[in-house]
Design a protein around this motif. Structure first.
Motif, PDB file in Angstrom:
ATOM      1  N   MET A  57      38.114  29.572  47.196  1.00 32.54           N
ATOM      2  CA  MET A  57      37.555  30.857  47.648  1.00 32.54           C
ATOM      3  C   MET A  57      38.188  31.792  46.420  1.00 32.54           C
ATOM      4  SD  MET A  57      38.411  32.798  51.029  1.00 32.54           S
ATOM      5  CE  MET A  57      40.315  33.198  50.610  1.00 32.54           C
ATOM      6  N   LYS A  58      37.118  32.578  46.131  1.00 35.12           N
ATOM      7  CA  LYS A  58      37.470  33.659  45.080  1.00 35.12           C
ATOM      8  C   LYS A  58      38.046  34.954  45.835  1.00 35.12           C
ATOM      9  CE  LYS A  58      35.396  35.949  40.932  1.00 35.12           C
ATOM     10  NZ  LYS A  58      34.317  36.183  40.324  1.00 35.12           N
ATOM     11  N   LYS A  59      39.118  35.368  45.065  1.00 35.66           N
ATOM     12  CA  LYS A  59      39.884  36.340  45.529  1.00 35.66           C
ATOM     13  C   LYS A  59      39.302  37.649  44.913  1.00 35.66           C
ATOM     14  CE  LYS A  59      44.122  33.809  47.272  1.00 35.66           C
ATOM     15  NZ  LYS A  59      45.466  33.702  47.085  1.00 35.66           N
ATOM     16  N   ALA A  60      39.183  38.705  45.822  1.00 35.78           N
ATOM     17  CA  ALA A  60      38.830  40.021  45.008  1.00 35.78           C
ATOM     18  C   ALA A  60      40.077  40.850  44.591  1.00 35.78           C
ATOM     19  CB  ALA A  60      37.905  40.890  45.991  1.00 35.78           C
ATOM     20  N   GLY A  61      39.762  41.522  43.620  1.00 35.47           N
ATOM     21  CA  GLY A  61      41.005  42.549  43.024  1.00 35.47           C
ATOM     22  C   GLY A  61      41.756  42.117  42.101  1.00 35.47           C
ATOM     23  N   PRO A  62      42.484  43.056  41.295  1.00 36.78           N
ATOM     24  CA  PRO A  62      43.144  42.885  40.247  1.00 36.78           C
ATOM     25  C   PRO A  62      44.296  41.637  40.713  1.00 36.78           C
ATOM     26  CG  PRO A  62      43.119  45.144  40.713  1.00 36.78           C
ATOM     27  CD  PRO A  62      42.649  44.391  41.895  1.00 36.78           C
ATOM     28  N   VAL A  63      44.396  40.751  39.677  1.00 40.42           N
ATOM     29  CA  VAL A  63      45.426  39.699  39.797  1.00 40.42           C
ATOM     30  C   VAL A  63      46.689  40.261  39.389  1.00 40.42           C
ATOM     31  CG1 VAL A  63      45.950  37.347  39.181  1.00 40.42           C
ATOM     32  CG2 VAL A  63      43.629  38.149  39.494  1.00 40.42           C
ATOM     33  N   VAL A  64      47.993  40.051  40.493  1.00 41.57           N
ATOM     34  CA  VAL A  64      49.228  40.439  40.216  1.00 41.57           C
ATOM     35  C   VAL A  64      49.797  39.296  39.489  1.00 41.57           C
ATOM     36  CG1 VAL A  64      50.083  40.176  42.265  1.00 41.57           C
ATOM     37  CG2 VAL A  64      50.987  41.842  40.918  1.00 41.57           C
ATOM     38  N   ALA A  65      49.517  37.999  39.734  1.00 38.29           N
ATOM     39  CA  ALA A  65      50.161  36.949  39.437  1.00 38.29           C
ATOM     40  C   ALA A  65      49.474  35.712  39.594  1.00 38.29           C
ATOM     41  CB  ALA A  65      51.701  36.693  40.237  1.00 38.29           C
ATOM     42  N   GLN A  66      49.941  34.378  38.806  1.00 38.90           N
ATOM     43  CA  GLN A  66      49.043  33.149  38.930  1.00 38.90           C
ATOM     44  C   GLN A  66      50.026  32.319  39.352  1.00 38.90           C
ATOM     45  OE1 GLN A  66      46.313  32.823  35.795  1.00 38.90           O
ATOM     46  NE2 GLN A  66      44.522  33.533  37.034  1.00 38.90           N
ATOM     47  N   VAL A  67      49.839  31.212  40.169  1.00 42.30           N
ATOM     48  CA  VAL A  67      50.531  30.019  40.594  1.00 42.30           C
ATOM     49  C   VAL A  67      49.896  28.982  40.332  1.00 42.30           C
ATOM     50  CG1 VAL A  67      52.361  29.108  42.277  1.00 42.30           C
ATOM     51  CG2 VAL A  67      51.969  31.514  42.212  1.00 42.30           C
ATOM     52  N   ASN A  68      49.941  28.038  39.130  1.00 47.66           N
ATOM     53  CA  ASN A  68      49.294  26.737  38.981  1.00 47.66           C
ATOM     54  C   ASN A  68      47.588  27.461  38.886  1.00 47.66           C
ATOM     55  OD1 ASN A  68      51.558  25.191  38.937  1.00 47.66           O
ATOM     56  ND2 ASN A  68      51.689  24.980  41.069  1.00 47.66           N
ATOM     57  N   GLY A  69      47.388  28.453  38.220  1.00 44.86           N
ATOM     58  CA  GLY A  69      45.981  28.921  38.325  1.00 44.86           C
ATOM     59  C   GLY A  69      45.481  29.479  39.668  1.00 44.86           C
ATOM     60  N   GLN A  70      46.252  29.616  40.587  1.00 42.20           N
ATOM     61  CA  GLN A  70      45.901  30.206  41.819  1.00 42.20           C
ATOM     62  C   GLN A  70      46.511  31.542  41.926  1.00 42.20           C
ATOM     63  OE1 GLN A  70      44.040  28.965  44.428  1.00 42.20           O
ATOM     64  NE2 GLN A  70      44.059  30.937  45.491  1.00 42.20           N
ATOM     65  N   PRO A  71      45.309  32.546  41.792  1.00 43.62           N
ATOM     66  CA  PRO A  71      45.687  33.831  41.683  1.00 43.62           C
ATOM     67  C   PRO A  71      46.439  34.619  42.938  1.00 43.62           C
ATOM     68  CG  PRO A  71      43.248  33.830  42.076  1.00 43.62           C
ATOM     69  CD  PRO A  71      43.968  32.475  41.914  1.00 43.62           C
ATOM     70  N   VAL A  72      47.163  35.461  42.900  1.00 33.90           N
ATOM     71  CA  VAL A  72      47.844  36.241  43.727  1.00 33.90           C
ATOM     72  C   VAL A  72      47.528  37.606  43.531  1.00 33.90           C
ATOM     73  CG1 VAL A  72      49.892  37.343  44.812  1.00 33.90           C
ATOM     74  CG2 VAL A  72      49.808  34.796  44.296  1.00 33.90           C
ATOM     75  N   THR A  73      46.441  38.235  44.423  1.00 35.04           N
ATOM     76  CA  THR A  73      45.965  39.600  44.005  1.00 35.04           C
ATOM     77  C   THR A  73      46.797  40.887  44.388  1.00 35.04           C
ATOM     78  OG1 THR A  73      44.244  39.748  45.903  1.00 35.04           O
ATOM     79  CG2 THR A  73      43.556  38.585  44.092  1.00 35.04           C
ATOM     80  N   ALA A  74      46.416  42.062  44.034  1.00 36.73           N
ATOM     81  CA  ALA A  74      46.958  43.315  44.109  1.00 36.73           C
ATOM     82  C   ALA A  74      46.588  43.292  45.729  1.00 36.73           C
ATOM     83  CB  ALA A  74      46.775  44.476  43.506  1.00 36.73           C
ATOM     84  N   PRO A  75      45.498  43.456  46.241  1.00 34.35           N
ATOM     85  CA  PRO A  75      45.146  43.728  47.734  1.00 34.35           C
ATOM     86  C   PRO A  75      45.898  42.708  48.490  1.00 34.35           C
ATOM     87  CG  PRO A  75      43.287  43.750  46.336  1.00 34.35           C
ATOM     88  CD  PRO A  75      44.091  43.340  45.453  1.00 34.35           C
ATOM     89  N   GLU A  76      46.091  41.385  48.194  1.00 31.23           N
ATOM     90  CA  GLU A  76      46.769  40.524  49.004  1.00 31.23           C
ATOM     91  C   GLU A  76      48.248  40.797  49.161  1.00 31.23           C
ATOM     92  OE1 GLU A  76      47.433  35.547  48.865  1.00 31.23           O
ATOM     93  OE2 GLU A  76      46.416  36.403  47.052  1.00 31.23           O
ATOM     94  N   LEU A  77      48.744  41.142  47.997  1.00 27.49           N
ATOM     95  CA  LEU A  77      50.225  41.773  48.127  1.00 27.49           C
ATOM     96  C   LEU A  77      50.426  43.100  48.968  1.00 27.49           C
ATOM     97  CD1 LEU A  77      53.300  41.273  46.802  1.00 27.49           C
ATOM     98  CD2 LEU A  77      52.386  42.880  44.903  1.00 27.49           C
ATOM     99  N   GLU A  78      49.501  43.747  48.944  1.00 30.70           N
ATOM    100  CA  GLU A  78      49.600  45.092  49.513  1.00 30.70           C
ATOM    101  C   GLU A  78      49.615  44.680  51.139  1.00 30.70           C
ATOM    102  OE1 GLU A  78      46.436  47.526  48.064  1.00 30.70           O
ATOM    103  OE2 GLU A  78      47.578  47.926  46.211  1.00 30.70           O
TER     104      GLU A  78
END
Length: 295
Positions: free
Chosen positions: A1-22
């Motif tokens: 599943m593609k995550k929307a928003g700026p990527v703040v970190a990646q873990v083994n290619g899996q993005p953690v996005t700013a909206p997810e962090l917020e």
């Protein structure tokens, strides 16, 4: 599943996005969120999120996604979310609906004061003056006797006298207990003087003076009092709204489940069900329940 928003970190290619962090930050209570306002603390929170992502990835590698316990938990979470969505879809209640409920149940919110009265009735028709004078004297004497006995060991003297001598056959077997009545009900049944005397009594077990009505004479005893209520619509509006919304959501859920059943093919194998064993050894006896058990 593609995550929307700026990527703040990646873990083994899996993005953690700013909206997810917020979103994760905003899940925390306000006093906890305040601790993560600085860049250093935000990085600390992100590190915790990265740790969580690493653990989640490792769990997937080990095939835990297919673990029966995980699947059961996932189903429960999905059902809970589905129920919340169904509740949100029930809409809101209009002012007229709330007012209609209030008007139809006004006795729940506006209720006059009531007293529980015991009376010992001595009949004496108003037309017979001689008879009334005799009964008045008898009532006065009887009240003195009841007071004297009640002051001693016989606290049920009034009830015993009422059971023996009251002319009110409807209450005699109950020791003269009229039950809880409003001022209006007492006035209608026995006249205004009795109602006034009853509501003038302050404490349970208080005896009043001899009361004269058109029907005769009464000895009265206060057995209890219920305070009246007068709750205006605005004062109970939110309570009514909560009650009606709960009823509406419950009905909407039942209708939803009924529609799902109508579209589904459901088979129950009674022979297999009968053989299912329930271990009740050592379990305490429980009262019968009416709710739907959680699977």
């Amino acid at each position: 599943m593609k995550k929307a928003g700026p990527v703040v970190a990646q873990v083994n290619g899996q993005p953690v996005t700013a909206p997810e962090l917020e979103a994760r930050l905003n899940e925390q209570p306000p006093f906890v969120r305040a601790r993560y306002a600085s860049p250093e603390k935000k990085r600390e929170f992100l590190d915790n999120l990265i740790r969580f992502e690493l653990l989640a990835q490792e769990a997937k590698k080990r095939g835990l996604e297919q673990d029966p316990e995980i699947q059961t938990t996932l189903q429960k979470v999905m059902v809970q979310k589905l129920l919340r969505q169904q509740q949100d879809a029930t809409g809101t209640l209009s002012e007229s609906e709330l007012r209609k409920y209030y008007d139809e149940h006004v006795t729940e919110f506006v209720r006059p004061e009531r007293v529980r009265l015991g009376h010992l009735f001595l009949a004496a028709p108003k037309e017979n003056a001689g008879k009334r004078n005799q009964v008045r004297a008898a009532a006065t004497k009887l009240l003195a006797e009841v007071k004297a006995q009640s002051a001693g060991a016989n606290k049920s003297a009034f009830e015993l006298k009422a059971a023996e001598q009251s002319a009110d056959t409807a209450t005699r077997s109950a020791g003269g207990d009229l039950g809880f009545l409003t001022r209006e009900e007492l006035t209608k049944a026995w006249g205004a003087p009795l109602a006034e005397a009853a509501f003038a009594l302050a404490n349970a077990s208080d005896l009043g003076p001899v009361v004269e009505t058109d029907q005769g004479f009464h000895l009265v005893k206060l057995l209890g009092r219920q305070v009246g209520t007068n709750q205006e619509f605005e004062a109970v509006k939110s309570r009514i709204e909560g009650r009606l919304m709960a009823e509406r959501r419950a009905k909407a859920l039942e209708d939803f489940i009924t529609s799902l059943k109508a579209q589904a093919k459901i088979e129950v194998h009674a022979d297999v069900l009968e053989k299912v064993k329930v271990d009740i050894e050592g379990a305490p006896a429980l009262p019968p329940t009416t709710g739907t058990p959680t699977p």
